[in-house]
Design a protein around this motif. Structure first.
Motif, PDB file in Angstrom:
ATOM      1  N   THR A   1       0.817  -1.227   0.000  1.00  0.00           N
ATOM      2  CA  THR A   1       0.000   0.000   0.000  1.00  0.00           C
ATOM      3  C   THR A   1       0.843   1.267   0.000  1.00  0.00           C
ATOM      4  O   THR A   1       0.502   2.244  -0.667  1.00  0.00           O
TER       5      THR A   1
ATOM      6  N   TYR B   1      -1.160   5.795  -2.527  1.00  0.00           N
ATOM      7  CA  TYR B   1      -1.268   6.560  -3.783  1.00  0.00           C
ATOM      8  C   TYR B   1      -1.882   5.727  -4.916  1.00  0.00           C
ATOM      9  O   TYR B   1      -2.896   6.120  -5.505  1.00  0.00           O
ATOM     10  N   SER B   2      -1.290   4.553  -5.189  1.00  0.00           N
ATOM     11  CA  SER B   2      -1.851   3.709  -6.259  1.00  0.00           C
ATOM     12  C   SER B   2      -3.232   3.179  -5.870  1.00  0.00           C
ATOM     13  O   SER B   2      -4.105   3.012  -6.729  1.00  0.00           O
TER      14      SER B   2
ATOM     15  N   GLU C   1      -0.607  -4.120   3.704  1.00  0.00           N
ATOM     16  CA  GLU C   1       0.594  -3.367   4.063  1.00  0.00           C
ATOM     17  C   GLU C   1       1.172  -3.877   5.381  1.00  0.00           C
ATOM     18  O   GLU C   1       0.458  -4.009   6.363  1.00  0.00           O
ATOM     19  N   ILE C   2       2.469  -4.107   5.386  1.00  0.00           N
ATOM     20  CA  ILE C   2       3.131  -4.646   6.579  1.00  0.00           C
ATOM     21  C   ILE C   2       3.542  -3.555   7.571  1.00  0.00           C
ATOM     22  O   ILE C   2       3.581  -3.786   8.781  1.00  0.00           O
ATOM     23  N   ASP C   3       3.836  -2.362   7.073  1.00  0.00           N
ATOM     24  CA  ASP C   3       4.406  -1.315   7.927  1.00  0.00           C
ATOM     25  C   ASP C   3       3.306  -0.459   8.567  1.00  0.00           C
ATOM     26  O   ASP C   3       2.554   0.214   7.853  1.00  0.00           O
TER      27      ASP C   3
ATOM     28  N   GLY D   1      -0.251  -5.971   8.182  1.00  0.00           N
ATOM     29  CA  GLY D   1       0.465  -7.190   8.538  1.00  0.00           C
ATOM     30  C   GLY D   1       1.200  -7.742   7.335  1.00  0.00           C
ATOM     31  O   GLY D   1       1.071  -7.208   6.230  1.00  0.00           O
TER      32      GLY D   1
ATOM     33  N   PHE E   1      -2.888  -5.820  -8.197  1.00  0.00           N
ATOM     34  CA  PHE E   1      -1.651  -5.057  -8.398  1.00  0.00           C
ATOM     35  C   PHE E   1      -0.655  -5.526  -7.350  1.00  0.00           C
ATOM     36  O   PHE E   1      -0.839  -5.298  -6.155  1.00  0.00           O
TER      37      PHE E   1
HETATM   38  N1  SAH Z   1       1.709   0.454  -4.358  1.00  0.00           N
HETATM   39  C1  SAH Z   1       2.297   1.645  -3.739  1.00  0.00           C
HETATM   40  C2  SAH Z   1       3.772   1.452  -3.479  1.00  0.00           C
HETATM   41  C3  SAH Z   1       4.102   0.266  -2.625  1.00  0.00           C
HETATM   42  S1  SAH Z   1       5.803   0.307  -2.072  1.00  0.00           S
HETATM   43  C4  SAH Z   1       2.083   2.833  -4.679  1.00  0.00           C
HETATM   44  O1  SAH Z   1       2.457   2.704  -5.854  1.00  0.00           O
HETATM   45  O2  SAH Z   1       1.551   3.861  -4.247  1.00  0.00           O
HETATM   46  C5  SAH Z   1       5.910  -1.278  -1.353  1.00  0.00           C
HETATM   47  C6  SAH Z   1       5.155  -1.413  -0.040  1.00  0.00           C
HETATM   48  O3  SAH Z   1       5.121  -2.792   0.281  1.00  0.00           O
HETATM   49  C7  SAH Z   1       5.825  -0.699   1.140  1.00  0.00           C
HETATM   50  O4  SAH Z   1       4.917   0.141   1.797  1.00  0.00           O
HETATM   51  C8  SAH Z   1       6.236  -1.834   2.054  1.00  0.00           C
HETATM   52  O5  SAH Z   1       6.167  -1.544   3.437  1.00  0.00           O
HETATM   53  C9  SAH Z   1       5.242  -2.909   1.679  1.00  0.00           C
HETATM   54  N2  SAH Z   1       5.680  -4.269   2.008  1.00  0.00           N
HETATM   55  C10 SAH Z   1       6.936  -4.773   1.982  1.00  0.00           C
HETATM   56  N3  SAH Z   1       6.951  -6.056   2.379  1.00  0.00           N
HETATM   57  C11 SAH Z   1       5.667  -6.371   2.658  1.00  0.00           C
HETATM   58  C12 SAH Z   1       5.027  -7.552   3.139  1.00  0.00           C
HETATM   59  N4  SAH Z   1       5.720  -8.667   3.376  1.00  0.00           N
HETATM   60  N5  SAH Z   1       3.704  -7.527   3.339  1.00  0.00           N
HETATM   61  C13 SAH Z   1       2.990  -6.396   3.070  1.00  0.00           C
HETATM   62  N6  SAH Z   1       3.537  -5.259   2.626  1.00  0.00           N
HETATM   63  C14 SAH Z   1       4.849  -5.239   2.424  1.00  0.00           C
END
Ligand code: SAH
Ligand code: DHB
Ligand code: MG
Length: 221
Positions: free
Chosen positions: A66, A70-71, A89-91, A116, A137
């Motif tokens: 996530t 934005y996307s 989203e994990i963070d 998570g 996506f």
């Molecule tokens: N799709 C977004 C960009 C995503 S960047 C856009 O275009 O607006 C990648 C994201 O994946 C980061 O926020 C990161 O924290 C998350 N991520 C990384 N490893 C992950 C996991 N194991 N589980 C869920 N999210 C994860």
């Protein structure tokens, strides 16, 4: 040919084809202020995802990764009122910024964010009987892309579309000596997806204000 001209051309296209988007600007500002990495898709790429969702009449969308949303917002905008987008989203900090942005963009009613590790969230979604996803996506940790793609297939039907981001990474995808987990994950994904009878697939290289990268596009049979 350099990053500079790719960026300038992206600005040219953005100005003429996308116009001002005060809401999304605010979302980017919120993400930047919170210190999130600026690795979201570009505006022209965001609109491509939006158009793709509209072209296929998407009602259910799944996003893995996530960031600040934005996307997610671009794709959610393409949904009908009763449509739904699930994003993983994990963070916790990214998730928190994204939640704020979904509200700011008036898309919070359409979006479910599951916080998570995505593999856990995907397993939960499977237990819940999540299905009929029209568009997925995949844009999270690249080493896990092959597993995310498997889940995407489980949730898909014939005609569903799966997009995988960042499959080129400055051409690193062809580095056979790479030890980068992300590159290795992308290589594993591309090597298997090309043989996968369940999908028809291509990948497109892109340049722009996000540098030199690309995406894979798959249609489920
Ligand atoms: N799709 C977004 C960009 C995503 S960047 C856009 O275009 O607006 C990648 C994201 O994946 C980061 O926020 C990161 O924290 C998350 N991520 C990384 N490893 C992950 C996991 N194991 N589980 C869920 N999210 C994860
Ligand atoms: C990175 C991740 C992305 O999803 C992206 O579009 C660009 C960069 C990264 O982890 O560096
Ligand atoms: Mg990406």
């Amino acid at each position: 040919m350099s990053h500079e001209i790719w960026s300038t051309v992206d600005e040219y296209l953005e100005k003429r084809l996308l116009g001002d988007d005060v809401v999304l600007e605010k979302c980017l500002e919120a993400a930047s202020k919170a210190g999130l990495p600026e690795i979201q898709v570009s505006p022209t790429q965001g609109k491509q995802l939006y158009l793709l969702a509209k072209m296929i009449g998407a009602r259910t969308i799944l996003e893995v990764g996530t960031l600040g949303g934005y996307s997610s917002i671009w794709m959610a905008r393409a949904l009908p009122e009763a449509g739904r987008l699930v994003t993983l989203e994990i963070d916790p900090k990214h998730a928190s910024v994204a939640r704020g942005n979904f509200a700011l963009a008036g898309q919070d009613q359409k979006i479910r964010l599951i916080e998570g590790p995505a593999l856990d969230s995907l397993a939960t979604l499977e237990r819940e009987g999540f299905c009929d996803v029209d568009l997925t996506f995949i844009d999270a940790d690249k080493q896990t892309t092959p597993q995310y793609f498997e889940f995407a297939l489980k949730f898909s039907r014939a005609g569903s579309v799966i997009v995988v981001d960042n499959v080129i990474r400055d051409g690193r995808v062809i580095d056979q000596g790479s030890t980068d987990e992300g590159v290795l994950g992308t290589q594993r994904f591309l090597e298997t997806v090309g043989q996968d009878r369940r999908v028809e697939v291509t990948a497109i290289q892109t340049v722009g204000n996000k540098g030199y990268d690309g995406f894979a596009l798959a249609l489920v049979r």
